[in-house]
Design a protein around this motif. Structure first.
Motif, short mmCIF file in Angstrom:
data_model
loop_
_atom_site.label_atom_id
_atom_site.label_comp_id
_atom_site.label_asym_id
_atom_site.label_seq_id
_atom_site.Cartn_x
_atom_site.Cartn_y
_atom_site.Cartn_z
N ILE A 41 0.83 -1.21 0.00
CA ILE A 41 0.00 0.00 0.00
C ILE A 41 0.86 1.26 0.00
O ILE A 41 0.44 2.32 0.48
CB ILE A 41 -0.95 0.02 1.21
N LYS A 42 2.07 1.17 -0.54
CA LYS A 42 3.03 2.26 -0.44
C LYS A 42 2.54 3.56 -1.05
O LYS A 42 3.01 4.65 -0.70
CB LYS A 42 4.36 1.85 -1.06
N ASN A 43 1.60 3.50 -1.99
CA ASN A 43 1.10 4.71 -2.64
C ASN A 43 -0.16 5.26 -2.00
O ASN A 43 -0.76 6.20 -2.51
CB ASN A 43 0.84 4.43 -4.12
N SER A 44 -0.58 4.66 -0.89
CA SER A 44 -1.78 5.14 -0.19
C SER A 44 -1.47 6.41 0.58
O SER A 44 -0.31 6.82 0.72
CB SER A 44 -2.29 4.06 0.77
N LEU A 69 -6.38 5.88 15.21
CA LEU A 69 -7.62 6.62 15.47
C LEU A 69 -7.83 7.71 14.43
O LEU A 69 -8.94 7.86 13.89
CB LEU A 69 -7.57 7.22 16.88
N ILE A 70 -6.79 8.47 14.12
CA ILE A 70 -6.92 9.53 13.12
C ILE A 70 -7.27 8.96 11.75
O ILE A 70 -8.10 9.52 11.02
CB ILE A 70 -5.62 10.36 13.06
N ALA A 71 -6.68 7.82 11.41
CA ALA A 71 -6.94 7.22 10.10
C ALA A 71 -8.40 6.80 9.96
O ALA A 71 -9.04 7.04 8.92
CB ALA A 71 -6.03 6.02 9.88
N ASP A 114 -14.58 10.95 5.27
CA ASP A 114 -14.60 10.84 3.81
C ASP A 114 -15.83 10.11 3.30
O ASP A 114 -16.42 10.49 2.29
CB ASP A 114 -13.34 10.12 3.30
N LYS A 115 -16.20 9.05 4.03
CA LYS A 115 -17.34 8.24 3.60
C LYS A 115 -18.05 7.72 4.85
O LYS A 115 -17.75 6.63 5.33
CB LYS A 115 -16.88 7.09 2.72
N PRO A 116 -19.03 8.47 5.37
CA PRO A 116 -19.68 8.08 6.63
C PRO A 116 -20.72 6.98 6.46
O PRO A 116 -21.90 7.17 6.77
CB PRO A 116 -20.30 9.40 7.10
N ASN A 117 -20.28 5.81 5.97
CA ASN A 117 -21.21 4.70 5.86
C ASN A 117 -21.23 3.90 7.17
O ASN A 117 -20.46 4.16 8.10
CB ASN A 117 -20.86 3.80 4.67
N GLN A 118 -22.11 2.92 7.23
CA GLN A 118 -22.32 2.21 8.48
C GLN A 118 -21.08 1.45 8.94
O GLN A 118 -20.75 1.47 10.13
CB GLN A 118 -23.49 1.23 8.32
N SER A 119 -20.38 0.79 8.03
CA SER A 119 -19.20 0.01 8.43
C SER A 119 -18.08 0.91 8.95
O SER A 119 -17.42 0.58 9.94
CB SER A 119 -18.70 -0.83 7.25
N GLY A 176 -8.35 -6.03 13.67
CA GLY A 176 -9.47 -5.95 12.74
C GLY A 176 -9.53 -4.63 12.01
O GLY A 176 -9.83 -4.58 10.80
N SER A 177 -9.20 -3.55 12.70
CA SER A 177 -9.21 -2.22 12.08
C SER A 177 -8.14 -2.10 11.01
O SER A 177 -8.36 -1.49 9.95
CB SER A 177 -9.02 -1.14 13.15
N VAL A 178 -6.96 -2.68 11.28
CA VAL A 178 -5.89 -2.66 10.29
C VAL A 178 -6.29 -3.44 9.04
O VAL A 178 -6.07 -3.00 7.91
CB VAL A 178 -4.58 -3.21 10.89
N ILE A 179 -6.87 -4.61 9.25
CA ILE A 179 -7.34 -5.40 8.11
C ILE A 179 -8.38 -4.62 7.31
O ILE A 179 -8.36 -4.61 6.07
CB ILE A 179 -7.92 -6.75 8.60
N TYR A 180 -9.27 -3.95 8.02
CA TYR A 180 -10.30 -3.13 7.37
C TYR A 180 -9.65 -2.01 6.55
O TYR A 180 -10.04 -1.75 5.40
CB TYR A 180 -11.23 -2.56 8.43
N LEU A 181 -8.65 -1.35 7.13
CA LEU A 181 -7.94 -0.29 6.40
C LEU A 181 -7.27 -0.84 5.15
O LEU A 181 -7.30 -0.21 4.09
CB LEU A 181 -6.90 0.36 7.31
N LEU A 182 -6.65 -1.99 5.29
CA LEU A 182 -5.96 -2.58 4.15
C LEU A 182 -6.93 -2.93 3.02
O LEU A 182 -6.59 -2.78 1.83
CB LEU A 182 -5.22 -3.85 4.58
N ILE A 183 -8.12 -3.36 3.38
CA ILE A 183 -9.10 -3.75 2.36
C ILE A 183 -9.70 -2.54 1.66
O ILE A 183 -9.86 -2.52 0.44
CB ILE A 183 -10.22 -4.60 3.00
N PHE A 184 -10.00 -1.49 2.45
CA PHE A 184 -10.77 -0.38 1.89
C PHE A 184 -9.97 0.90 1.66
O PHE A 184 -10.52 1.89 1.16
CB PHE A 184 -11.96 -0.06 2.82
N GLN A 185 -8.67 0.91 1.98
CA GLN A 185 -7.91 2.16 1.85
C GLN A 185 -7.81 2.66 0.42
O GLN A 185 -7.63 3.86 0.19
CB GLN A 185 -6.52 2.01 2.47
#
Length: 382
Positions: free
Chosen positions: A286-289, A320-322, A329-334, A368-377
């Motif tokens: 994810i180096k370009n994220s 937390l900031i991330a 940016d996208k206030p969806n339920q997840s 779990g939050s890191v995995i979520y970031l990796l999937i949706f970043q």
């Protein structure tokens, strides 16, 4: 409009939560600064660091000043703490100047006020593009982390390290790479918090930052080695040996390896190699994220790979900031659920967070939050 949108964009909800978090900030900081400055039994860890640095000023390596050492200075006493690398004592010339213990407590209160102000400013800048109310929420959410209280009360300096890492982030963003590298060198005074950010520089190919950081470490270690008349290599091995006595009280990957029967010193090295492999692989993918996501991942892996106690939860500020930024940016339920879980894991009082099941739950949330970031970043590249 979707219900989740209506829920989290409701000004009243954000205002209510922000008010609660503001009150938590007031309570946590009042307690923390009281123990740091006034409590006769407070700031124990700060006293240990101050004691170590006083030996450095006298040309003696503190981790050789154990109970049986003939060189112990009576007014300082033997060293019962340990685990800091040689360059940390060079940074200590600024963090622990040659002043009395009583004045040191006030000086650290001053340093922490500056550092918390930097955090507040940084958080506000992250939230400002989304409006003043969301900027306020972002600010008080970051400041209301409960481990700020523990860090202040014990006289740890994770808050100061966070301020330096924020400086690294900002200077990288502004392409002032040499200053970013020097600030990371300063932050490496506490490598269990800051070490993995070095790999962010590597995957981003920030050569000047890497060289500046390495040069600082080399010069700082050499100066301390010359002052105490010892090899930096000797001091590094001494640090690992001393740290092996303390890791059993923490919660990290090192403890898992030790439970498998591995020697503590070996477990420290193996855990470090494993963390290095994981973070290089993840960051490369994810180096370009957005840089904030790379910092978030470094903070979580750093929190889980090596020795930490509850006060080091302050290092998860970038996670937390991330997730706050992702939610704005996208206030969806997840996104709202992830933010709520991360925020809850960090603001709950320390007495609750110290329970074994709470520690496990926190770790699950962070992973779990890191995995979520990796999937949706990839959806949040701006």
């Amino acid at each position: 409009m979707k219900p989740s949108h209506n829920f989290f964009n409701g000004r009243n909800i954000i205002l209510f939560v922000s008010t609660i978090l503001s009150l938590l900030c007031l309570a946590y900081f009042t307690k923390g600064f009281y123990h740091l400055i006034f409590d006769p039994t407070g700031a124990k860890d700060l006293h240990s660091r101050w004691q170590e640095q006083q030996y450095i000023y006298r040309g003696l390596y503190p981790y050789d000043m154990r109970k049986d050492s003939p060189q112990i200075i009576a007014e300082l006493g033997p060293i019962i703490s340990g685990g800091y690398p040689p360059w940390a004592f060079f940074t200590g010339f600024v963090v622990f100047p040659p002043i009395s213990w009583e004045l040191t407590r006030w000086y650290h209160a001053f340093l922490n006020i500056i550092s918390l102000s930097i955090l507040g400013w940084f958080a506000y800048q992250i939230g400002r593009p989304y409006g003043k109310l969301k900027a306020w929420f972002t600010t008080v959410a970051c400041l209301s982390i409960s481990s700020h209280t523990t860090t202040l009360g014990l006289g740890q300096y994770g808050i100061i390290i966070n301020a330096l890492l924020i400086g690294v982030f900002c200077f990288l963003q502004n392409r002032q790479n040499i200053i970013a590298g020097l600030l990371l060198g300063l932050a490496l005074a506490k490598p269990n918090i800051s070490a993995l950010y070095f790999f962010v520089l590597i995957v981003r190919k920030q050569t000047r930052s890497v060289l500046a950081c390495c040069l600082y470490i080399l010069v700082a270690s050499s100066v301390i080695g010359g002052l105490v008349k010892l090899s930096p290599i000797y001091m590094l091995f001494s640090e690992i040996q001393v740290a092996s006595y303390f890791v059993q009280s923490g919660s990290s990957g090192i403890n898992i390896l030790m439970n498998l029967g591995i020697n503590p010193a070996v477990a420290i090295i193996l855990s470090g190699l494993l963390a290095t492999s994981i973070i290089l692989l993840v960051l490369f993918c994810i180096k370009n994220s957005n840089l904030i996501y790379l910092f978030a991942i470094a903070s979580v892996i750093g929190r889980l790979w090596t020795y930490h106690l509850i006060y080091d939860n302050v290092m998860l500020i970038f996670l937390l900031i991330a997730v706050i930024k992702m939610t704005w940016d996208k206030p969806n339920q997840s996104n709202i659920v992830v933010l709520s879980l991360v925020l809850m894991s960090l603001v709950i009082p320390a007495k609750i967070a110290e329970f074994p099941y709470a520690i496990i739950l926190q770790s699950v949330i962070w992973i779990g939050s890191v995995i979520y970031l990796l999937i949706f970043q990839k959806e949040y590249q701006r």
